[in-house]
Every structure is written in structure tokens, then in C-alpha cells.
Design a protein around this motif. Structure first.
Motif, PDB file in Angstrom:
ATOM      1  N   GLU A 158      39.799  31.924  42.380  1.00  0.00           N
ATOM      2  CA  GLU A 158      40.358  31.564  41.073  1.00  0.00           C
ATOM      3  C   GLU A 158      41.776  32.083  40.899  1.00  0.00           C
ATOM      4  OE1 GLU A 158      37.526  33.269  38.404  1.00  0.00           O
ATOM      5  OE2 GLU A 158      35.931  31.920  39.038  1.00  0.00           O
ATOM      6  N   SER A 159      42.187  33.018  41.747  1.00  0.00           N
ATOM      7  CA  SER A 159      43.483  33.665  41.559  1.00  0.00           C
ATOM      8  C   SER A 159      44.589  33.073  42.416  1.00  0.00           C
ATOM      9  CB  SER A 159      43.362  35.159  41.870  1.00  0.00           C
ATOM     10  OG  SER A 159      43.185  35.357  43.255  1.00  0.00           O
ATOM     11  N   VAL A 160      44.338  31.950  43.068  1.00  0.00           N
ATOM     12  CA  VAL A 160      45.386  31.327  43.876  1.00  0.00           C
ATOM     13  C   VAL A 160      46.581  31.066  42.963  1.00  0.00           C
ATOM     14  CG1 VAL A 160      46.023  29.299  45.231  1.00  0.00           C
ATOM     15  CG2 VAL A 160      43.755  30.317  45.488  1.00  0.00           C
ATOM     16  N   GLY A 161      47.734  31.537  43.355  1.00  0.00           N
ATOM     17  CA  GLY A 161      48.938  31.386  42.543  1.00  0.00           C
ATOM     18  C   GLY A 161      49.191  32.567  41.617  1.00  0.00           C
ATOM     19  N   ALA A 162      48.221  33.462  41.489  1.00  0.00           N
ATOM     20  CA  ALA A 162      48.403  34.654  40.654  1.00  0.00           C
ATOM     21  C   ALA A 162      49.324  35.632  41.385  1.00  0.00           C
ATOM     22  CB  ALA A 162      47.050  35.307  40.375  1.00  0.00           C
ATOM     23  N   PRO A 163      49.883  36.576  40.661  1.00  0.00           N
ATOM     24  CA  PRO A 163      50.742  37.564  41.320  1.00  0.00           C
ATOM     25  C   PRO A 163      49.973  38.311  42.413  1.00  0.00           C
ATOM     26  CG  PRO A 163      50.911  37.745  38.928  1.00  0.00           C
ATOM     27  CD  PRO A 163      49.811  36.782  39.213  1.00  0.00           C
ATOM     28  N   PRO A 164      50.626  38.570  43.536  1.00  0.00           N
ATOM     29  CA  PRO A 164      49.951  39.263  44.651  1.00  0.00           C
ATOM     30  C   PRO A 164      49.363  40.612  44.244  1.00  0.00           C
ATOM     31  CG  PRO A 164      52.097  38.449  45.353  1.00  0.00           C
ATOM     32  CD  PRO A 164      52.001  38.205  43.873  1.00  0.00           C
ATOM     33  N   GLU A 165      49.997  41.294  43.319  1.00  0.00           N
ATOM     34  CA  GLU A 165      49.501  42.593  42.880  1.00  0.00           C
ATOM     35  C   GLU A 165      48.112  42.471  42.259  1.00  0.00           C
ATOM     36  OE1 GLU A 165      52.494  41.321  42.064  1.00  0.00           O
ATOM     37  OE2 GLU A 165      53.815  42.594  43.260  1.00  0.00           O
ATOM     38  N   TRP A 166      47.880  41.396  41.482  1.00  0.00           N
ATOM     39  CA  TRP A 166      46.569  41.175  40.863  1.00  0.00           C
ATOM     40  C   TRP A 166      45.542  40.864  41.942  1.00  0.00           C
ATOM     41  CZ3 TRP A 166      42.777  37.491  40.467  1.00  0.00           C
ATOM     42  CH2 TRP A 166      41.825  37.717  39.477  1.00  0.00           C
ATOM     43  N   ARG A 167      45.924  40.023  42.880  1.00  0.00           N
ATOM     44  CA  ARG A 167      45.010  39.677  43.975  1.00  0.00           C
ATOM     45  C   ARG A 167      44.689  40.921  44.810  1.00  0.00           C
ATOM     46  NH1 ARG A 167      46.397  34.493  47.126  1.00  0.00           N
ATOM     47  NH2 ARG A 167      44.189  34.101  46.939  1.00  0.00           N
ATOM     48  N   ALA A 168      45.656  41.807  44.933  1.00  0.00           N
ATOM     49  CA  ALA A 168      45.442  43.045  45.676  1.00  0.00           C
ATOM     50  C   ALA A 168      44.358  43.891  45.019  1.00  0.00           C
ATOM     51  CB  ALA A 168      46.747  43.834  45.764  1.00  0.00           C
ATOM     52  N   LEU A 169      44.381  43.962  43.710  1.00  0.00           N
ATOM     53  CA  LEU A 169      43.368  44.746  43.002  1.00  0.00           C
ATOM     54  C   LEU A 169      41.966  44.178  43.208  1.00  0.00           C
ATOM     55  CD1 LEU A 169      45.287  45.479  39.679  1.00  0.00           C
ATOM     56  CD2 LEU A 169      44.849  47.059  41.587  1.00  0.00           C
ATOM     57  N   VAL A 170      41.873  42.860  43.198  1.00  0.00           N
ATOM     58  CA  VAL A 170      40.575  42.217  43.436  1.00  0.00           C
ATOM     59  C   VAL A 170      40.104  42.511  44.856  1.00  0.00           C
ATOM     60  CG1 VAL A 170      39.347  40.009  43.568  1.00  0.00           C
ATOM     61  CG2 VAL A 170      40.997  40.402  41.735  1.00  0.00           C
ATOM     62  N   LEU A 171      40.985  42.350  45.814  1.00  0.00           N
ATOM     63  CA  LEU A 171      40.631  42.605  47.204  1.00  0.00           C
ATOM     64  C   LEU A 171      40.235  44.072  47.396  1.00  0.00           C
ATOM     65  CD1 LEU A 171      40.470  41.147  49.961  1.00  0.00           C
ATOM     66  CD2 LEU A 171      42.755  42.030  50.409  1.00  0.00           C
ATOM     67  N   ASP A 172      40.983  44.980  46.774  1.00  0.00           N
ATOM     68  CA  ASP A 172      40.653  46.407  46.858  1.00  0.00           C
ATOM     69  C   ASP A 172      39.231  46.671  46.383  1.00  0.00           C
ATOM     70  OD1 ASP A 172      43.234  46.959  47.711  1.00  0.00           O
ATOM     71  OD2 ASP A 172      43.889  47.777  45.791  1.00  0.00           O
ATOM     72  N   GLU A 173      38.891  46.099  45.263  1.00  0.00           N
ATOM     73  CA  GLU A 173      37.566  46.325  44.680  1.00  0.00           C
ATOM     74  C   GLU A 173      36.462  45.823  45.607  1.00  0.00           C
ATOM     75  OE1 GLU A 173      35.008  44.898  40.796  1.00  0.00           O
ATOM     76  OE2 GLU A 173      37.190  44.968  40.647  1.00  0.00           O
TER      77      GLU A 173
END
Length: 139
Positions: free
Chosen positions: A4-19
Motif C-alpha cells: 500500500e505504500s508504493v510511492g510513499a516516502p522511503p523513510e515511512w517504508r523503512a519503518l514498516v520494513l523495520d517492524e
């Protein structure tokens, strides 16, 4: 969330991936301990590998692989500018090593053992991509 986060800022995607990745770190730690005492394909190690299978399977997904590359690029950019924060340092100490270890360990298994682990975890519903395609996504 990564889909769902395609196109979102990489920093936000990083937090999801971290979790997501951080949840698998204890299993990788367990694998380190087991590997010191027994072969990788022992029953105890296989139990741990079954728990790591979802992350391995997830990392095959092109969107997740893209997110992982974006996260690495964010860390590199912050490293180049000297702006690494504790989150990035934690990412380098926990998340990236967890990803690398999961890929490395499962890729070293024979195709038969890989299939058995995936079948044990997912049944027949989530087959692995062909090895050549997996390796392309995970590079």
C-alpha cells in the motif's frame, strides 16, 4: 503495508520494513546458537527455518525487494552526510543482518529442503519462485 505504500516516502517504508524484519531477529539469533551445535538441516534448525520462511518468502516480492533497496539507499545517504541516527544504526545492526542471514541460510539449503520448509509453513498455497528469479529479486 509495503504494498500500500508504493510511492510513499522511503523513510515511512523503512519503518514498516523495520517492524516486519525485527520480528524475525530472535529466530535468527536462535539459528546462530543452533548452528554452533548442530548441522543446518537438523530437526531443531529446521524448526527455526520454518519460522524464518515467511520473511524469506516476503523478500521475494518485487515491491518488498524495492522497499529494501530504498531503505538501504536512505541509510547510505544518511551515512554519506554524517546524519545517521539511532534508528539507522539499529537498522544496520538488526534489520539488514537479519535479512541477509535469512536469505543466505535458506538459499544454501537444497531445493528439496527449501520446498519442505515452505510446505510445512504454508502448505501448498505459497510456492517459491524459481531459484533464478528469486536470486534476481534478492540481489
Amino acid at each position: 503495508q509495503l504494498h500500500e505504500s508504493v510511492g510513499a516516502p522511503p523513510e515511512w517504508r523503512a519503518l514498516v520494513l523495520d517492524e516486519v524484519v525485527r520480528a524475525f531477529s530472535p529466530w535468527v539469533q536462535q539459528l546462530y546458537l543452533l548452528r554452533a551445535r548442530s548441522p543446518l538441516e537438523s530437526s531443531a534448525s529446521r524448526d527455526v527455518l520454518v519460522h524464518l520462511a515467511p520473511l524469506y518468502w516476503l523478500l521475494q516480492d518485487a515491491i518488498v525487494a524495492d522497499a529494501t533497496v530504498q531503505v538501504a539507499q536512505v541509510v547510505l545517504k544518511l551515512l554519506d552526510t554524517g546524519m545517521l541516527d539511532l534508528t539507522c544504526i539499529d537498522r544496520c545492526r538488526v534489520c539488514f543482518p537479519t535479512i541477509l542471514e535469512v536469505i543466505s541460510v535458506i538459499d544454501r539449503l537444497s531445493p528439496t529442503v527449501q520446498a519442505e520448509i515452505m510446505k510445512q509453513k504454508f502448505g501448498n498455497s505459497l510456492p517459491l519462485l524459481p531459484r533464478a528469479e528469486r536470486q534476481q529479486h534478492m540481489r
